[in-house]
Scaffold this motif. Structure first.
Motif, PDB file in Angstrom:
ATOM      1  N   VAL A 268       0.858  -1.184   0.000  1.00 11.25           N
ATOM      2  CA  VAL A 268       0.000   0.000   0.000  1.00 11.25           C
ATOM      3  C   VAL A 268       0.895   1.235   0.000  1.00 11.25           C
ATOM      4  O   VAL A 268       1.773   1.375   0.848  1.00 11.25           O
ATOM      5  N   ASN A 269       0.690   2.096  -0.956  1.00 13.35           N
ATOM      6  CA  ASN A 269       1.366   3.389  -1.013  1.00 13.35           C
ATOM      7  C   ASN A 269       0.548   4.319  -1.891  1.00 13.35           C
ATOM      8  O   ASN A 269      -0.548   3.967  -2.297  1.00 13.35           O
ATOM      9  N   SER A 270       1.082   5.487  -2.182  1.00 13.78           N
ATOM     10  CA  SER A 270       0.327   6.385  -3.053  1.00 13.78           C
ATOM     11  C   SER A 270       0.302   5.794  -4.455  1.00 13.78           C
ATOM     12  O   SER A 270       1.210   5.082  -4.863  1.00 13.78           O
ATOM     13  N   GLY A 271      -0.752   6.110  -5.173  1.00 13.74           N
ATOM     14  CA  GLY A 271      -0.912   5.575  -6.519  1.00 13.74           C
ATOM     15  C   GLY A 271      -0.039   6.272  -7.541  1.00 13.74           C
ATOM     16  O   GLY A 271      -0.045   5.920  -8.696  1.00 13.74           O
ATOM     17  N   GLU A 272       0.697   7.231  -7.131  1.00 10.90           N
ATOM     18  CA  GLU A 272       1.577   7.959  -8.028  1.00 10.90           C
ATOM     19  C   GLU A 272       2.554   8.708  -7.134  1.00 10.90           C
ATOM     20  O   GLU A 272       3.072   8.160  -6.177  1.00 10.90           O
ATOM     21  N   CYS A 273       2.733   9.954  -7.393  1.00 10.57           N
ATOM     22  CA  CYS A 273       3.644  10.772  -6.595  1.00 10.57           C
ATOM     23  C   CYS A 273       2.993  11.158  -5.270  1.00 10.57           C
ATOM     24  O   CYS A 273       1.826  10.890  -5.043  1.00 10.57           O
ATOM     25  N   ILE A 274       3.762  11.784  -4.423  1.00 12.96           N
ATOM     26  CA  ILE A 274       3.191  12.485  -3.276  1.00 12.96           C
ATOM     27  C   ILE A 274       3.466  13.954  -3.551  1.00 12.96           C
ATOM     28  O   ILE A 274       4.611  14.403  -3.536  1.00 12.96           O
ATOM     29  N   PRO A 275       2.408  14.714  -3.855  1.00 10.41           N
ATOM     30  CA  PRO A 275       2.625  16.113  -4.232  1.00 10.41           C
ATOM     31  C   PRO A 275       3.180  16.941  -3.081  1.00 10.41           C
ATOM     32  O   PRO A 275       2.932  16.655  -1.914  1.00 10.41           O
ATOM     33  N   ARG A 276       3.924  17.967  -3.421  1.00  7.14           N
ATOM     34  CA  ARG A 276       4.442  18.891  -2.407  1.00  7.14           C
ATOM     35  C   ARG A 276       3.326  19.467  -1.554  1.00  7.14           C
ATOM     36  O   ARG A 276       3.512  19.760  -0.389  1.00  7.14           O
ATOM     37  N   GLU A 277       2.169  19.615  -2.163  1.00 11.12           N
ATOM     38  CA  GLU A 277       1.032  20.221  -1.482  1.00 11.12           C
ATOM     39  C   GLU A 277       0.264  19.245  -0.592  1.00 11.12           C
ATOM     40  O   GLU A 277      -0.720  19.619   0.042  1.00 11.12           O
ATOM     41  N   ALA A 278       0.709  17.987  -0.540  1.00 10.81           N
ATOM     42  CA  ALA A 278       0.028  17.004   0.321  1.00 10.81           C
ATOM     43  C   ALA A 278       0.072  17.493   1.763  1.00 10.81           C
ATOM     44  O   ALA A 278       1.054  18.086   2.208  1.00 10.81           O
ATOM     45  N   LYS A 279      -0.991  17.236   2.477  1.00 10.75           N
ATOM     46  CA  LYS A 279      -1.085  17.666   3.869  1.00 10.75           C
ATOM     47  C   LYS A 279      -0.277  16.723   4.758  1.00 10.75           C
ATOM     48  O   LYS A 279      -0.468  15.502   4.713  1.00 10.75           O
ATOM     49  N   GLY A 280       0.593  17.306   5.569  1.00 15.16           N
ATOM     50  CA  GLY A 280       1.395  16.507   6.496  1.00 15.16           C
ATOM     51  C   GLY A 280       0.557  15.580   7.355  1.00 15.16           C
ATOM     52  O   GLY A 280       0.880  14.384   7.476  1.00 15.16           O
ATOM     53  N   PRO A 281      -0.523  16.078   7.969  1.00 14.07           N
ATOM     54  CA  PRO A 281      -1.357  15.181   8.777  1.00 14.07           C
ATOM     55  C   PRO A 281      -1.931  14.006   7.977  1.00 14.07           C
ATOM     56  O   PRO A 281      -2.090  12.907   8.514  1.00 14.07           O
ATOM     57  N   ASN A 282      -2.218  14.217   6.699  1.00 17.98           N
ATOM     58  CA  ASN A 282      -2.728  13.115   5.878  1.00 17.98           C
ATOM     59  C   ASN A 282      -1.668  12.045   5.664  1.00 17.98           C
ATOM     60  O   ASN A 282      -1.967  10.854   5.669  1.00 17.98           O
ATOM     61  N   LEU A 283      -0.416  12.469   5.488  1.00 20.73           N
ATOM     62  CA  LEU A 283       0.665  11.492   5.323  1.00 20.73           C
ATOM     63  C   LEU A 283       0.869  10.698   6.609  1.00 20.73           C
ATOM     64  O   LEU A 283       1.026   9.477   6.580  1.00 20.73           O
ATOM     65  N   HIS A 284       0.851  11.391   7.733  1.00 21.91           N
ATOM     66  CA  HIS A 284       0.981  10.694   9.018  1.00 21.91           C
ATOM     67  C   HIS A 284      -0.186   9.736   9.230  1.00 21.91           C
ATOM     68  O   HIS A 284       0.004   8.612   9.709  1.00 21.91           O
ATOM     69  N   THR A 285      -1.381  10.175   8.869  1.00 21.77           N
ATOM     70  CA  THR A 285      -2.567   9.324   9.010  1.00 21.77           C
ATOM     71  C   THR A 285      -2.444   8.074   8.157  1.00 21.77           C
ATOM     72  O   THR A 285      -2.768   6.967   8.604  1.00 21.77           O
ATOM     73  N   MET A 286      -1.952   8.221   6.928  1.00 19.63           N
ATOM     74  CA  MET A 286      -1.782   7.069   6.048  1.00 19.63           C
ATOM     75  C   MET A 286      -0.842   6.047   6.682  1.00 19.63           C
ATOM     76  O   MET A 286      -1.162   4.863   6.775  1.00 19.63           O
ATOM     77  N   VAL A 287       0.301   6.493   7.145  1.00 19.70           N
ATOM     78  CA  VAL A 287       1.290   5.588   7.734  1.00 19.70           C
ATOM     79  C   VAL A 287       0.781   4.990   9.042  1.00 19.70           C
ATOM     80  O   VAL A 287       0.853   3.770   9.254  1.00 19.70           O
ATOM     81  N   ASP A 288       0.250   5.827   9.916  1.00 18.89           N
ATOM     82  CA  ASP A 288      -0.233   5.348  11.217  1.00 18.89           C
ATOM     83  C   ASP A 288      -1.377   4.355  11.053  1.00 18.89           C
ATOM     84  O   ASP A 288      -1.429   3.324  11.729  1.00 18.89           O
TER      85      ASP A 288
END
Length: 134
Positions: free
Chosen positions: A101-121
C-alpha cells in the motif's frame, strides 16, 4: 508493445540478475497495459489511483503490485478521516500478500502533512489488527 516491451524486459532482467529489485512505477490504470507491463517481469508493478488494487491483483495474481492511495484527491485535498478510511480498506485488501500500500503515483508537495501521518499510522495499526499483533 512494439517498441518498449522487449527493451524494458531486458533492462528489468539485468537489474534483477544484478541482485536488484525493480519497481516499475508507471502509475498505470488500464488492465491491458498492466498485463503488458507485467510481461517485463518487474519485482513490483505500480498501479495508479484510478483502478482499485483488488481489481488489479485479481487480473495479475502472480505479480506483486503496489498502490494506490490517490495522491491528489486524498493526500492533498482530502481529510485525515478520508485517508484513514481508504488506507484501512487497502491494508485489509493487501493483507493477503503480494501487495504494497502506497500512493498511486507521486506524493505532491502540497500534500497535507497530517494526511501522510494518518496514512502511515493507519496502515501500521490495521496491519497489526489484521495479523493479530499488539
Amino acid at each position: 508493445e512494439k517498441w518498449a516491451l522487449e527493451p524494458c524486459r531486458r533492462a528489468t532482467r539485468a537489474f534483477r540478475q544484478a541482485g536488484g529489485l525493480v519497481f516499475l512505477h508507471n502509475s498505470e490504470e488500464d488492465l491491458e497495459a498492466l498485463r503488458l507491463q507485467s510481461m517485463t517481469e518487474p519485482s513490483i508493478l505500480s498501479i495508479g489511483p484510478g483502478i482499485d488494487i483488488s481489481r488489479a491483483k485479481a487480473a495479475l495474481p502472480e505479480q506483486a503490485i503496489m498502490g494506490n492511495i490517490d495522491p491528489i484527491q486524498l493526500l492533498q485535498l482530502g481529510s485525515a478521516s478520508q485517508v484513514a478510511a481508504e488506507t484501512d480498506r487497502l491494508v485489509r485488501v493487501a493483507a493477503g500478500g503480494g501487495m504494497i500500500v502506497n500512493s498511486g503515483e507521486c506524493i505532491p508537495r502540497e500534500a497535507k502533512g497530517p494526511n501522510l501521518h494518518t496514512m502511515v499510522d493507519t496502515a501500521k495499526k490495521i496491519w497489526n489488527i489484521v495479523h493479530a499483533r499488539t
